[in-house]
Design an enzyme around this catalytic site. Structure first.
Site, PDB file in Angstrom:
ATOM      1  N   GLY A  99     -36.537  18.886  12.398  1.00  0.00           N
ATOM      2  CA  GLY A  99     -36.973  17.606  12.933  1.00  0.00           C
ATOM      3  C   GLY A  99     -36.144  17.127  14.104  1.00  0.00           C
ATOM      4  O   GLY A  99     -35.343  17.864  14.674  1.00  0.00           O
ATOM      5  N   TYR A 101     -34.688  13.124  16.056  1.00  0.00           N
ATOM      6  CA  TYR A 101     -33.797  12.015  15.721  1.00  0.00           C
ATOM      7  C   TYR A 101     -34.419  11.129  14.646  1.00  0.00           C
ATOM      8  O   TYR A 101     -35.632  10.879  14.647  1.00  0.00           O
ATOM      9  CB  TYR A 101     -33.519  11.155  16.951  1.00  0.00           C
ATOM     10  CG  TYR A 101     -32.453  11.700  17.849  1.00  0.00           C
ATOM     11  CD1 TYR A 101     -31.097  11.558  17.529  1.00  0.00           C
ATOM     12  CD2 TYR A 101     -32.783  12.375  19.020  1.00  0.00           C
ATOM     13  CE1 TYR A 101     -30.115  12.072  18.354  1.00  0.00           C
ATOM     14  CE2 TYR A 101     -31.807  12.890  19.848  1.00  0.00           C
ATOM     15  CZ  TYR A 101     -30.468  12.733  19.508  1.00  0.00           C
ATOM     16  OH  TYR A 101     -29.502  13.246  20.331  1.00  0.00           O
ATOM     17  N   HIS A 104     -30.870   6.261   9.654  1.00  0.00           N
ATOM     18  CA  HIS A 104     -30.610   5.964   8.246  1.00  0.00           C
ATOM     19  C   HIS A 104     -29.764   4.703   8.186  1.00  0.00           C
ATOM     20  O   HIS A 104     -28.886   4.492   9.037  1.00  0.00           O
ATOM     21  CB  HIS A 104     -29.846   7.095   7.568  1.00  0.00           C
ATOM     22  CG  HIS A 104     -30.625   8.366   7.443  1.00  0.00           C
ATOM     23  ND1 HIS A 104     -31.918   8.416   6.972  1.00  0.00           N
ATOM     24  CD2 HIS A 104     -30.285   9.651   7.727  1.00  0.00           C
ATOM     25  CE1 HIS A 104     -32.346   9.662   6.970  1.00  0.00           C
ATOM     26  NE2 HIS A 104     -31.379  10.439   7.428  1.00  0.00           N
ATOM     27  N   GLY A 187     -34.093  16.231   2.821  1.00  0.00           N
ATOM     28  CA  GLY A 187     -35.241  15.789   2.040  1.00  0.00           C
ATOM     29  C   GLY A 187     -36.066  14.725   2.711  1.00  0.00           C
ATOM     30  O   GLY A 187     -36.605  14.945   3.797  1.00  0.00           O
ATOM     31  N   ALA A 189     -36.809  10.259   3.525  1.00  0.00           N
ATOM     32  CA  ALA A 189     -36.244   8.915   3.671  1.00  0.00           C
ATOM     33  C   ALA A 189     -37.406   7.932   3.672  1.00  0.00           C
ATOM     34  O   ALA A 189     -38.290   8.011   4.537  1.00  0.00           O
ATOM     35  CB  ALA A 189     -35.435   8.799   4.948  1.00  0.00           C
ATOM     36  N   CYS A 205     -38.050  10.448  15.294  1.00  0.00           N
ATOM     37  CA  CYS A 205     -38.851  11.622  14.922  1.00  0.00           C
ATOM     38  C   CYS A 205     -39.866  11.975  15.995  1.00  0.00           C
ATOM     39  O   CYS A 205     -40.944  12.493  15.704  1.00  0.00           O
ATOM     40  CB  CYS A 205     -39.550  11.411  13.576  1.00  0.00           C
ATOM     41  SG  CYS A 205     -38.407  11.088  12.223  1.00  0.00           S
TER      42      CYS A 205
END
Length: 250
Positions: A99, A101, A104, A187, A189, A205
């Site tokens: 993927g 950027y 979080h 995984g 988010a 993304c």
């Protein structure tokens, strides 16, 4: 072509209508860990890498780890330099996951999934599809319809009528995985109530706004004021359904 994954082979989404969840039964117990305090990103990656090695050697059980990070950006293996719009805003970490950027931070539930694909026919493509279905089923418990798109990764929510020029599709969950020696890590988010303005420091993304009509949303942005424990419960129930395992809190 990769679908937000970093492995030693190409990963493609299974065509629509053929992406069935892994059948239940016989997969054993997956440890389910929830961290209450924010976890630093380097510490989380270090833990995952150790755990992946131990799972591969048969020394540890499979695990799902739910946590929050302090505000930060991560760059996946496909991230382009010009997608980091505000380099000084938050710490930036290079990540081995697939993927581009992503952001979080508090109010976002990160779920790191460490599963042994040798128990699942070493099917990375199917694993990614199951991650998508996991999040979709968890969101459905809040009456939110999450969807996937063939031309972009993650889980999307339609805002407005399909043919309304003012309608848009916003991403509510990101997916980025890595596989090492047949064991998965990184995984998903899911946005519960993060500060959505923090996504403005990156092209999240690869999403371009404006004419493309894509943005980022959260459960709270959609008017659903669920708590983090309620989201965790939904994720746990949906995980057992999709992956056909029993989860055990540790």
């Amino acid at each position: 072509m990769p679908i937000n994954a970093a492995t030693d082979k190409a990963v493609k989404r299974t065509p629509a209508g053929r992406r069935d969840p892994i059948a239940g039964g016989g997969r054993g117990v997956v440890e389910w860990r929830i961290s209450d305090a924010p976890v630093a990103y380097p510490a989380a990656v270090e833990f995952m890498e150790r755990r992946v090695a131990d799972i591969h050697r048969g020394r540890a059980a499979e695990m799902v780890w739910l946590l929050e990070h302090p505000p930060l950006y991560t760059a996946g293996t496909s991230a382009a330099a010009d997608e980091l719009l505000d380099p000084g805003r938050f710490p930036v970490f290079r990540s081995g996951r697939g993927g581009r950027y992503t952001y979080h931070g508090p109010g976002q539930r990160v779920a790191y999934v460490m599963l042994d694909l040798r128990k699942r026919d070493n099917d990375v493509r199917r694993f990614v599809g199951d991650l998508e279905q996991w999040v979709i089923r968890a969101l459905a418990r809040f009456n939110v319809r999450g969807e996937v798109r063939d031309d972009r990764v993650g889980i999307w929510v339609r805002r407005g009528a399909p043919h309304n020029p003012a309608s848009r599709e916003d991403k509510i969950a990101a997916i980025g995985v890595r596989v090492r020696r047949s064991v998965t890590y990184h995984g998903v988010a899911v946005n519960l109530e993060p500060d959505l303005e923090h996504f403005a420091g990156i092209v999240p993304c690869g999403i371009q706004g404006g004419i493309a009509g894509h943005g980022v949303t959260s459960l709270w942005d959609l008017g659903i004021t669920a708590t983090m424990p309620e989201l965790d419960s939904a994720l746990m129930a949906a995980f057992e359904e999709v992956f056909g395992v029993v989860v055990r809190r540790v």
